[in-house]
Design an enzyme around this catalytic site. Structure first.
Site, PDB file in Angstrom:
ATOM      1  N   SER A  14       0.905  -1.037  -0.026  1.00 45.34           N
ATOM      2  CA  SER A  14      -0.025  -0.128  -0.010  1.00 45.34           C
ATOM      3  C   SER A  14       0.759   1.251  -0.016  1.00 45.34           C
ATOM      4  CB  SER A  14      -0.930  -0.092   1.373  1.00 45.34           C
ATOM      5  OG  SER A  14      -1.911   1.077   0.999  1.00 45.34           O
TER       6      SER A  14
ATOM      7  N   ASP B 163      -9.011  -6.358  -4.419  1.00 45.19           N
ATOM      8  CA  ASP B 163      -8.520  -4.959  -3.897  1.00 45.19           C
ATOM      9  C   ASP B 163      -9.001  -4.090  -4.810  1.00 45.19           C
ATOM     10  OD1 ASP B 163      -7.198  -2.927  -3.000  1.00 45.19           O
ATOM     11  OD2 ASP B 163      -5.114  -3.797  -2.861  1.00 45.19           O
TER      12      ASP B 163
ATOM     13  N   HIS C 153      -8.129  -5.160  -0.197  1.00 46.49           N
ATOM     14  CA  HIS C 153      -6.797  -4.475   0.038  1.00 46.49           C
ATOM     15  C   HIS C 153      -6.002  -5.055   1.459  1.00 46.49           C
ATOM     16  CE1 HIS C 153      -3.949  -1.210  -0.445  1.00 46.49           C
ATOM     17  NE2 HIS C 153      -3.999  -0.930   0.845  1.00 46.49           N
TER      18      HIS C 153
END
Lengths: 196, 388
Positions: free
Chosen positions: B157, B322, B355
């Site tokens: 991320s 995601d 995610h």
């Protein structure tokens, strides 16, 4: 090395940039990287093959080739290779077009459905050919677009594709002199080098 | 709480605080004259300092990557599933460095730490920091450890964005860059969600324009709302359906406004827990760092150009469900890397966890990650034989 891969590696010039569509466990790219300093990328969809490529240090991109190759820049590779995968594509003609757009030249190999054993199987038994070499039945085969050498060469003529080289081998990828006598009847796998 | 430490854990660990006196010029034009970074390390740095791995954290992460701070610790560090002896990031082989980024709220210089000029917490006066600012501070951290070149810089991320920035800003200082569940820049939708989170915090009456420390207040409601909306974007629709569906706490509808569906109380629980452990000003800063991240911007919006000077090998990993940073966003990075003629591999992991999957030890993810780390290990230069 598999004999067809050995034939192909002979056609690749050192230091060039190569894209291998359906690169398997990365055997060819690994060889080309080590022995010919080739900058190679492989596209692959099989998970075990992807892991094998990663472990071998081969650049591998997880991608379904049927989704298209639009993000790859035109003429960005010296050679684009596809071994034994053309017949599983949804639109082999469009893939060949894309390969020729991305690569200055392309190498394709595919099984010959015009081989005498396939012809006689269908003619005599009236059933779709199943063999040790092509072990699937019609309903579960990944091979959805079989063609013969003649069919492929006809596509090349229609699409203005130049055939630079053609080698015909048997199902163990051996090059036999007698295959050249009647390739579309006797050859089991063809390896074409094409350009536009 | 561990009754005994698992054999594949880094065990009991302690953070250290490293102070830096050389002023750091920030992208905003402002400057930090001095700062402190809170750091944890695991494993042993080898003689030629070539086995070091930097792990960059995401929005709410910190320096505590693995192991336990005490036997009373309810949970290990945030990436304990991947870091430890014999694990994917093997601490028998690698020296692993985790830090709390500048602006964080876990001991590094940030809004909840005293401003040396005033002796009071920085609060909203703490400068907006960017991903390149963090990379700069991390490069100084590498200098402090005598690490010339990281064996790998790894992050998921926002952490993956830092790894990518490293490859651009310090091409000679890393051999591998592993970018997981990231993007080369945020989309309008990403920024929109961040803005909802910021508004929730800033409109909380307990926020006091960021000066809540002096008011003995915490914008708990705002922070909770921010986390709730964030959390929705970390999960997938499928994952939520699988985990909660329309399950209710009690079997019947109450016909009132109290939370009744399991998902409601789950989000509230997550939000409340977060609001007691995280700092609101840090949350605002982290979302800004995300919004501002766009390494291609200084290269005519051309990511290929931005990556042109990179010298490391890249691995990019994404997760199918995601939707915060979807596989498509990772493929943009991969396409630019191929275009820039950089070594890159890419895997798309099938997972229902959205995610959040990047923190979960999904078998194929660990297999792919492990294969990547094998390469990182193989590329550690053999140290020269001593003597002669």
């Amino acid at each position: 090395m598999r004999v067809d891969l050995d034939i192909i590696q002979n056609w690749i010039k050192p230091g060039t940039r190569v894209l291998d569509l359906g690169c398997g466990d990365g055997e060819l790219l690994s060889y080309l990287g080590t022995h010919k300093q080739v900058e190679g990328y492989g596209l692959e969809i099989n998970h075990d093959n992807i892991t094998a490529c990663l472990e071998a240090g081969v650049n591998v991109i997880e991608k379904d080739i049927d989704e298209g190759l639009a993000t790859l820049r035109s003429a960005s590779f010296d050679a684009v290779i596809m071994t034994q995968a053309l017949q599983v594509m949804h639109r082999p003609d469009l893939i060949v077009d894309e390969m020729l757009r991305i690569g200055k030249e392309c190498i394709v190999t595919f099984p010959n459905f015009g081989h005498w054993r396939a012809r006689s199987y269908l003619a005599l038994r009236g059933k779709m050919p199943v063999s040790k070499f092509l072990p699937y039945t019609w309903y579960n085969t990944p091979n959805i677009h079989f063609c013969t050498f003649k069919d492929f060469e006809r596509l090349c003529v229609e699409r203005n594709i130049h055939i630079l080289d053609r080698t015909v081998v048997d199902n163990e990828h051996r090059d036999r002199w007698w295959l050249r006598l009647w390739p579309n009847m006797l050859g089991e796998i063809a390896i074409y080098r094409i350009t536009r | 709480m561990p009754t005994s430490i698992p054999a594949d854990s880094v065990g009991l660990v302690q953070p250290q605080q490293l102070h830096f006196d050389q002023p750091l010029a920030l992208a905003s034009g402002r400057r930090l004259d001095s700062y402190t970074l809170t750091v944890e390390t695991y494993g042993t740095l080898n003689a030629d300092h070539s086995n070091a791995i930097l792990i960059c954290h995401a929005l709410s992460g910190n320096h505590h990557l693995a192991g336990y701070h005490s036997m009373d610790d309810p949970k290990p560090g945030w990436w304990d599933s991947a870091i430890g002896p014999g694990k994917v990031i093997d601490t028998n082989l690698f020296f692993v460095v985790g830090l709390n980024n500048l602006g964080g709220c876990h001991g590094s210089t940030g809004p909840n730490q005293p401003n040396p000029d005033t002796g009071m917490p920085y609060g909203p006066d703490f400068p907006i920091v960017t991903v390149p600012d963090w990379v700069e501070s991390q490069a100084r951290l590498a200098d402090r450890f005598g690490i010339q070149q990281w064996a790998a810089v790894i992050g998921g991320s926002l952490g993956g964005m830092q790894a990518l920035q490293w490859a651009i800003d310090y091409p000679q200082r890393l051999r591998h860059c592993i970018v997981i569940a990231a993007a080369a820049k945020l989309s309008a939708q990403n920024i929109a969600f961040n803005e909802v989170a910021r508004q929730a915090i800033r409109r909380d009456p307990q926020f006091y324009d960021g000066h809540y420390y002096g008011e003995n207040a915490i914008p708990k409601t705002g922070l909770m709302l921010a986390r709730m909306v964030g959390h929705i974007t970390y999960l997938s629709d499928d994952g939520m359906r699988e985990k909660f569906g329309r399950d209710m706490k009690s079997g019947t509808l109450n016909f009132d406004l109290s939370p009744q569906f399991e998902i409601e109380s789950y989000l509230q629980y997550q939000g409340e827990r977060f609001s007691t452990t995280f700092d609101a000003n840090t949350y605002l800063l982290m979302t800004k760092a995300l919004d501002y991240f766009d390494p291609a911007a200084s290269y005519g919006d051309n990511l290929t150009e931005a990556l042109h000077g990179a010298q490391c090998k890249f691995k990019v990993i994404s997760f199918t469900t995601d939707w915060r940073f979807s596989p498509e966003r990772s493929r943009e990075i991969v396409d630019a890397l191929i275009d820039a003629r950089k070594p890159v591999s890419y895997a798309e992991i099938d997972s229902p966890q959205g995610h959040d999957a990047f923190l979960i030890p999904i078998p194929r993810y660990m297999e792919v990650f492990g294969a990547c780390m094998k390469q990182v290990g193989a590329d550690i230069p053999r140290s020269k034989p001593e003597g002669r």
